[in-house]
Design a protein around this motif. Structure first.
Motif, PDB file in Angstrom:
ATOM      1  N   GLU B  70       8.719   8.735   0.173  1.00  0.00           N
ATOM      2  CA  GLU B  70       7.260   8.747   0.216  1.00  0.00           C
ATOM      3  C   GLU B  70       6.717   7.341   0.002  1.00  0.00           C
ATOM      4  N   ILE B  71       5.648   6.997   0.729  1.00  0.00           N
ATOM      5  CA  ILE B  71       4.914   5.776   0.417  1.00  0.00           C
ATOM      6  C   ILE B  71       3.412   6.064   0.449  1.00  0.00           C
ATOM      7  N   PRO B  72       2.644   5.495  -0.509  1.00  0.00           N
ATOM      8  CA  PRO B  72       1.195   5.688  -0.486  1.00  0.00           C
ATOM      9  C   PRO B  72       0.591   4.930   0.683  1.00  0.00           C
ATOM     10  N   PHE B  73      -0.448   5.451   1.296  1.00  0.00           N
ATOM     11  CA  PHE B  73      -1.052   4.821   2.462  1.00  0.00           C
ATOM     12  C   PHE B  73      -2.571   4.923   2.356  1.00  0.00           C
ATOM     13  N   PRO B  74      -3.232   3.818   1.947  1.00  0.00           N
ATOM     14  CA  PRO B  74      -4.677   3.888   1.763  1.00  0.00           C
ATOM     15  C   PRO B  74      -5.435   3.912   3.092  1.00  0.00           C
ATOM     16  N   ILE B  75      -6.424   4.766   3.229  1.00  0.00           N
ATOM     17  CA  ILE B  75      -7.326   4.832   4.378  1.00  0.00           C
ATOM     18  C   ILE B  75      -8.748   4.933   3.810  1.00  0.00           C
ATOM     19  N   PRO B  76      -9.712   4.091   4.101  1.00  0.00           N
ATOM     20  CA  PRO B  76      -9.521   2.825   4.829  1.00  0.00           C
ATOM     21  C   PRO B  76      -8.867   1.764   3.939  1.00  0.00           C
ATOM     22  N   CYS B  77      -8.576   0.599   4.536  1.00  0.00           N
ATOM     23  CA  CYS B  77      -7.889  -0.457   3.815  1.00  0.00           C
ATOM     24  C   CYS B  77      -8.720  -0.861   2.592  1.00  0.00           C
ATOM     25  N   GLY B  78      -8.057  -1.129   1.485  1.00  0.00           N
ATOM     26  CA  GLY B  78      -8.707  -1.598   0.272  1.00  0.00           C
ATOM     27  C   GLY B  78      -9.370  -0.503  -0.526  1.00  0.00           C
ATOM     28  N   ALA B  87      12.595  -3.423  -3.168  1.00  0.00           N
ATOM     29  CA  ALA B  87      13.586  -3.524  -2.100  1.00  0.00           C
ATOM     30  C   ALA B  87      14.886  -2.861  -2.539  1.00  0.00           C
ATOM     31  N   PRO B  88      15.816  -2.346  -1.721  1.00  0.00           N
ATOM     32  CA  PRO B  88      15.638  -2.285  -0.275  1.00  0.00           C
ATOM     33  C   PRO B  88      14.771  -1.079   0.131  1.00  0.00           C
ATOM     34  N   VAL B  89      13.958  -1.252   1.132  1.00  0.00           N
ATOM     35  CA  VAL B  89      13.093  -0.152   1.582  1.00  0.00           C
ATOM     36  C   VAL B  89      13.679   0.482   2.841  1.00  0.00           C
ATOM     37  N   ARG B  90      13.690   1.813   2.874  1.00  0.00           N
ATOM     38  CA  ARG B  90      14.196   2.516   4.061  1.00  0.00           C
ATOM     39  C   ARG B  90      13.053   2.948   4.960  1.00  0.00           C
ATOM     40  N   LEU B  91      11.818   2.955   4.407  1.00  0.00           N
ATOM     41  CA  LEU B  91      10.672   3.361   5.212  1.00  0.00           C
ATOM     42  C   LEU B  91       9.579   2.311   5.050  1.00  0.00           C
ATOM     43  N   ARG B  92       9.076   1.799   6.202  1.00  0.00           N
ATOM     44  CA  ARG B  92       8.036   0.763   6.150  1.00  0.00           C
ATOM     45  C   ARG B  92       6.892   1.176   7.041  1.00  0.00           C
ATOM     46  N   VAL B  93       5.656   0.735   6.653  1.00  0.00           N
ATOM     47  CA  VAL B  93       4.513   0.915   7.526  1.00  0.00           C
ATOM     48  C   VAL B  93       3.924  -0.443   7.855  1.00  0.00           C
ATOM     49  N   GLU B  94       3.447  -0.614   9.045  1.00  0.00           N
ATOM     50  CA  GLU B  94       2.921  -1.899   9.530  1.00  0.00           C
ATOM     51  C   GLU B  94       1.638  -1.625  10.320  1.00  0.00           C
ATOM     52  N   VAL B 158      -7.413   8.017  -5.139  1.00  0.00           N
ATOM     53  CA  VAL B 158      -6.025   8.458  -4.922  1.00  0.00           C
ATOM     54  C   VAL B 158      -5.731   8.427  -3.416  1.00  0.00           C
ATOM     55  N   PRO B 159      -4.749   7.652  -3.005  1.00  0.00           N
ATOM     56  CA  PRO B 159      -4.454   7.588  -1.572  1.00  0.00           C
ATOM     57  C   PRO B 159      -3.583   8.764  -1.126  1.00  0.00           C
ATOM     58  N   ALA B 160      -3.672   9.044   0.158  1.00  0.00           N
ATOM     59  CA  ALA B 160      -2.721  10.003   0.727  1.00  0.00           C
ATOM     60  C   ALA B 160      -1.340   9.352   0.778  1.00  0.00           C
ATOM     61  N   ARG B 161      -0.322  10.140   0.807  1.00  0.00           N
ATOM     62  CA  ARG B 161       1.030   9.575   0.880  1.00  0.00           C
ATOM     63  C   ARG B 161       1.689  10.052   2.166  1.00  0.00           C
ATOM     64  N   LEU B 162       2.482   9.141   2.739  1.00  0.00           N
ATOM     65  CA  LEU B 162       3.263   9.510   3.925  1.00  0.00           C
ATOM     66  C   LEU B 162       4.630   9.965   3.433  1.00  0.00           C
ATOM     67  N   GLN B 163       5.046  11.119   3.897  1.00  0.00           N
ATOM     68  CA  GLN B 163       6.355  11.607   3.451  1.00  0.00           C
ATOM     69  C   GLN B 163       7.293  11.713   4.648  1.00  0.00           C
ATOM     70  N   ALA B 164       8.497  11.221   4.482  1.00  0.00           N
ATOM     71  CA  ALA B 164       9.533  11.385   5.519  1.00  0.00           C
ATOM     72  C   ALA B 164      10.621  12.294   4.972  1.00  0.00           C
TER      73      ALA B 164
END
Lengths: 273, 382
Positions: B70-78, B87-94, B158-164
Motif C-alpha cells: 500500500e502507498i498513500p496517494f494524496p488527491i489533489p496534490c498537497g 527503500a527498496p520500494v516494490r511499488l512506485r507512483v509517478e 487522510v489520503p486515499a491509499r493505493l493497494q496492490a
C-alpha cells in the motif's frame, strides 16, 4: 347318475374315503367341463382317470381339493363336505391330500429343499415359516422324502437345474411332506419320456401299496392303465362314460372314451413302452 | 359382396383437406414459437463467450502466495503530507500525487514473474474501489496508467491509499471451492435419489400385490380392491414429478432436499407399483397352485410361491428407478428440490458459468456411472 353295480363295495356302515356326488363345473366362458359326475373312492385304491385332453380330468382333480370351485355337486372327504368347508377347515383337509402336477409346479428359482419344505406349510408355524425358519425335524423329514425318491444329493440345487424326471420326483417328495392319505396326480408323466414315466408311476405305486396312500391319477396311455390301476374312470366331454376294473376296458370301451383316434393313441403308447 | 370403392373425387378431396389442415397446423406452430434461426448466427460472439466459460469448469485452483503493498496517494496534490517510503520500494507512483481526474503512472518491480497484480483504492471513508487486474512480465515488473478518481480525494487530511494485491502462483494445485460445493451437492442428489427410491419401493411393493390380477382378483372384494389400487396408481403416475416437487417445495421450503425427496417418492411409488404389479402378474401360476393345494395360508403361498419368482424383476426395476431418480432429482433441484440441480440453478442466476460447468460435468459423470452400474447389475441378475 347312480353308481354302477360293478363298483367294488366298501364294508357296510363305513363311508368311503372320498365321495364325489353330481359334480358339475361350468366355467365363466360357458364351457361345461364336468357334467353330473359321481363316483366313490375307497381307501388304498389306485384310481386312474382316463380321457382325451379337454375331457375334464384336470378340472375333476382340482374340484376335489377346491383349487377350482365346483359349480354344483358335493365332494365328501371322510364324510365331511369339502365343498362347504370354511377356509381353515379347507386348509386342514387340503394338507391330507397331496398333489402332483403335469408341469411339476416347482418354484424354479428356489432350492430343492425349499420346494420340498413348502409341502409342509400346512403344518408349519405360520410366522416362523414366513421368514424361512424350519425346525430341524422338518428338515430331516424333507431329507427322508428326498431319499425316498432317490435324489437326496440334489437337496441344495436350484429346482430348474434338475432334469424333468428329477423335478417330478421333487414334486412327489413335496407331496409326501403332507403325510397325505390321498394323492392326486394330474397327468404326472405327460411331460416325461416313457422310461421316466414308468419310474414315476412306480413311486406312486409304492406309496399306494406300501404306505397305503390312496391315489387318483389321470393318465393317457392304455397300457399304463392296465399296469397300475386298481379301478378306472373314463371321462368324455365332462361326462363319466366308463367306470370299472382295468381289465374291463377293451378296444371297444377304449374307443368310447377316446373316440376314433384311439387306435393311434394306443399304438403310440405301446411303441413308447 | 362387391367391395365398394369410394368415388375418386371424394378420395382426392379427403387428401386435400388433410393436407390443408396439416399446413395450417405447421404455420400456426411457426407463428407461436417464432423460431429465429438468424439469431443463432447474430449471437455467435455471445455464444462463444458462454460456451468458452462452460469449457473451462472451475475444478482446480493453483495455490498462490498473496502479499499486499500500500502507498498513500494524496488527491489533489498537497492536500496532506506524505513521508517518503523506505527503500527498496516494490511499488512506485509517478507523480506521487495527482489532481482529480489527473492521470498518473503506477509501476511495480521485483513482484515475481508470472504473478498478477490487482490494483484498488482504499478510500479514506473505509470503502474499497477496484481498479483493474494487471499481468506481471517475466522480470517481475508491471506498469499502468491510472486516473485519479474524485471519489478517492483526501478527506479530513487522510489520503486515499493505493493497494496492490500481488499473488504469486505456486506449483501446488488444489481442488477449488466450487468443486467442493459441487461434490457436496451431487452427494446430496445421489442420496436424495437413494432415499426416495427406497421409500417409493416400500410403498410400491405391497400396493403392487393388491394391483396384481392373479393375487387380488380371487373374490368380489378383491376385485374392488384391485380396481381401486390400479386406478390410484394410474392417476398418481400421470402427475409430473416436477409439478409435485414444486408443490412440496412451497410447503416444506424452497431449496430443501426434503421437498425433492417427497416429490420423487410419490412418482417412484406410482411407477414402481405399476411395474411391480406387472411382474407379479407374469409369474408362473403353477407353484401357487401347488402350494395352495398343500393347505398353506395365503401369506405362505405369497412368500413361498410368489416372492422367489419376482425378486430378480423387482431388484432390477429398483436399480433402474434409482438411476432415473438421480436424473430426475437434478431437474427437480431447479424447482427448489435441493441438491445439484438447486446449486446449478443458482450458479446460472448469478452468471457463474465456470461453476455451472463444474456442476454439469459432475452430473454427466454420475449419470454415466450409475447407468453403467445399473446395466451391469441387471445383466448379472438376468
Amino acid at each position: 347318475m347312480l353308481p354302477l353295480s360293478s363298483h367294488p363295495a366298501h364294508p357296510p356302515g363305513e363311508c368311503p374315503l372320498l365321495q364325489v356326488q353330481n359334480l358339475t363345473k361350468v366355467y365363466p366362458s360357458g364351457t361345461v367341463a364336468l357334467k353330473d359326475v359321481s363316483f366313490d373312492v375307497d381307501d388304498r385304491e389306485f384310481l386312474v382317470v382316463i380321457g382325451l385332453s379337454g375331457s375334464g380330468k384336470s378340472t375333476l382333480l382340482r374340484c376335489i381339493n377346491r383349487l377350482i370351485e365346483p359349480t354344483s355337486g358335493r365332494v365328501l372327504w371322510d364324510g365331511q363336505d369339502i365343498t362347504a368347508a370354511a377356509p381353515a377347515e379347507l386348509r386342514s383337509i387340503r394338507r391330507q391330500i397331496g398333489m402332483v402336477f403335469q408341469q411339476f409346479n416347482l418354484v424354479r428359482r428356489s432350492s430343492v429343499l425349499t420346494n420340498v419344505l413348502s409341502g409342509r406349510l400346512g403344518y408349519a408355524n405360520p410366522w416362523l415359516s414366513l421368514i424361512g425358519l424350519w425346525p430341524p425335524t422338518e428338515r430331516e423329514r424333507a431329507m427322508r422324502a428326498l431319499e425316498r425318491v432317490g435324489i437326496a444329493d440334489k437337496v441344495n440345487e436350484r429346482a430348474d437345474a434338475l432334469s424333468g424326471g428329477q423335478q417330478q420326483r421333487v414334486g412327489v417328495a413335496r407331496a409326501l411332506m403332507q403325510e397325505p392319505r390321498l394323492l392326486l396326480a394330474d397327468e404326472p408323466i405327460a411331460s416325461l419320456d416313457p422310461v421316466l414315466a414308468h419310474s414315476i408311476l412306480q413311486y406312486l405305486e409304492q406309496l399306494n401299496k406300501k404306505d397305503g396312500i390312496t391315489v387318483i391319477c389321470s393318465l393317457h396311455f392304455l397300457d399304463l392303465v392296465h399296469r397300475y390301476a386298481t379301478r378306472v374312470i373314463g371321462l368324455k366331454d365332462g361326462i363319466k362314460v366308463f367306470e370299472g376294473l382295468p381289465q374291463e376296458i377293451d378296444r371297444k370301451r377304449f374307443k368310447e372314451v377316446y373316440g376314433e383316434e384311439a387306435q393311434e393313441v394306443r399304438a403310440a403308447s405301446l411303441e413308447a413302452a | 359382396m362387391k367391395p365398394r370403392t369410394p368415388p375418386p373425387l371424394w378420395r382426392a378431396t379427403k387428401w386435400i383437406v388433410l393436407l390443408v389442415l396439416l399446413a395450417a397446423a405447421y404455420s400456426l406452430s411457426w407463428r407461436v414459437t417464432q423460431p429465429d434461426f438468424l439469431k443463432l448466427i447474430v449471437a455467435a460472439p455471445k455464444a462463444k463467450q458462454i460456451i468458452g466459460d462452460f469449457l473451462h469448469p472451475d475444478i482446480i485452483e493453483r495455490e498462490a502466495e498473496i502479499s499486499l503493498i500500500e502507498i498513500p496517494f494524496p488527491i489533489p496534490c498537497g492536500s496532506t503530507e506524505v513521508e517518503a517510503a523506505p527503500a527498496p520500494v516494490r511499488l512506485r507512483v509517478e507523480p506521487a500525487c495527482a489532481e482529480p481526474r489527473g492521470i498518473f503512472r503506477v509501476s511495480g518491480s521485483d513482484l515475481g514473474p508470472g504473478s498478477t497484480v490487482v490494483m484498488r483504492w482504499l478510500l479514506p471513508s473505509g470503502g474499497t474501489l477496484p481498479i483493474e487486474q494487471y499481468p506481471v512480465d517475466e522480470e517481475g515488473a508491471f506498469s499502468a496508467e491510472i486516473q485519479a478518481r474524485p471519489i478517492a480525494a483526501t478527506k479530513d487530511g487522510v489520503p486515499a491509499r493505493l493497494q496492490a494485491e500481488v499473488s504469486v502462483p505456486l506449483t501446488r494445485i488444489h481442488v477449488s471451492q466450487a468443486m467442493r460445493d459441487v461434490l457436496n451437492a451431487i452427494m446430496v442428489t445421489i442420496f436424495m435419489a437413494l432415499l426416495s427410491t427406497t421409500l417409493g419401493t416400500l410403498i410400491a411393493a405391497p400396493l403392487s400385490f393388491l394391483a396384481a390380477r392373479n393375487i387380488t382378483r380371487t373374490s368380489r372384494l378383491g376385485s374392488v380392491v384391485y380396481y381401486l389400487v390400479r386406478s390410484l396408481l394410474n392417476i398418481t403416475r400421470s402427475f409430473e414429478p416436477l409439478v409435485i416437487a414444486t408443490i412440496f417445495a412451497l410447503i416444506v421450503g424452497y431449496g430443501t432436499p426434503f421437498a425433492g425427496v417427497l416429490g420423487l417418492v410419490i412418482t417412484t411409488a406410482a411407477s414402481l407399483g405399476k411395474m411391480f404389479s406387472e411382474a407379479v402378474e407374469s409369474i408362473d401360476p403353477g407353484p401357487i397352485e401347488a402350494i395352495t393345494a398343500s393347505g398353506a395360508r395365503r401369506s405362505q403361498v405369497v412368500m413361498y410361491g410368489v416372492v422367489p419368482q419376482i425378486i430378480p424383476d423387482f431388484l432390477s426395476y429398483i436399480i433402474y428407478h434409482w438411476d432415473i431418480n438421480v436424473r430426475l432429482s437434478t431437474i427437480i433441484g431447479f424447482v427448489g428440490g435441493g441438491g445439484i440441480g438447486y446449486y446449478l440453478s443458482q450458479r446460472f442466476n448469478s452468471f457463474e458459468y465456470h461453476k455451472a460447468s463444474t456442476a454439469i460435468l459432475a452430473i454427466i459423470v454420475v449419470v454415466w456411472a450409475l447407468d453403467f452400474l445399473s446395466a451391469q447389475v441387471r445383466k448379472r441378475m438376468a
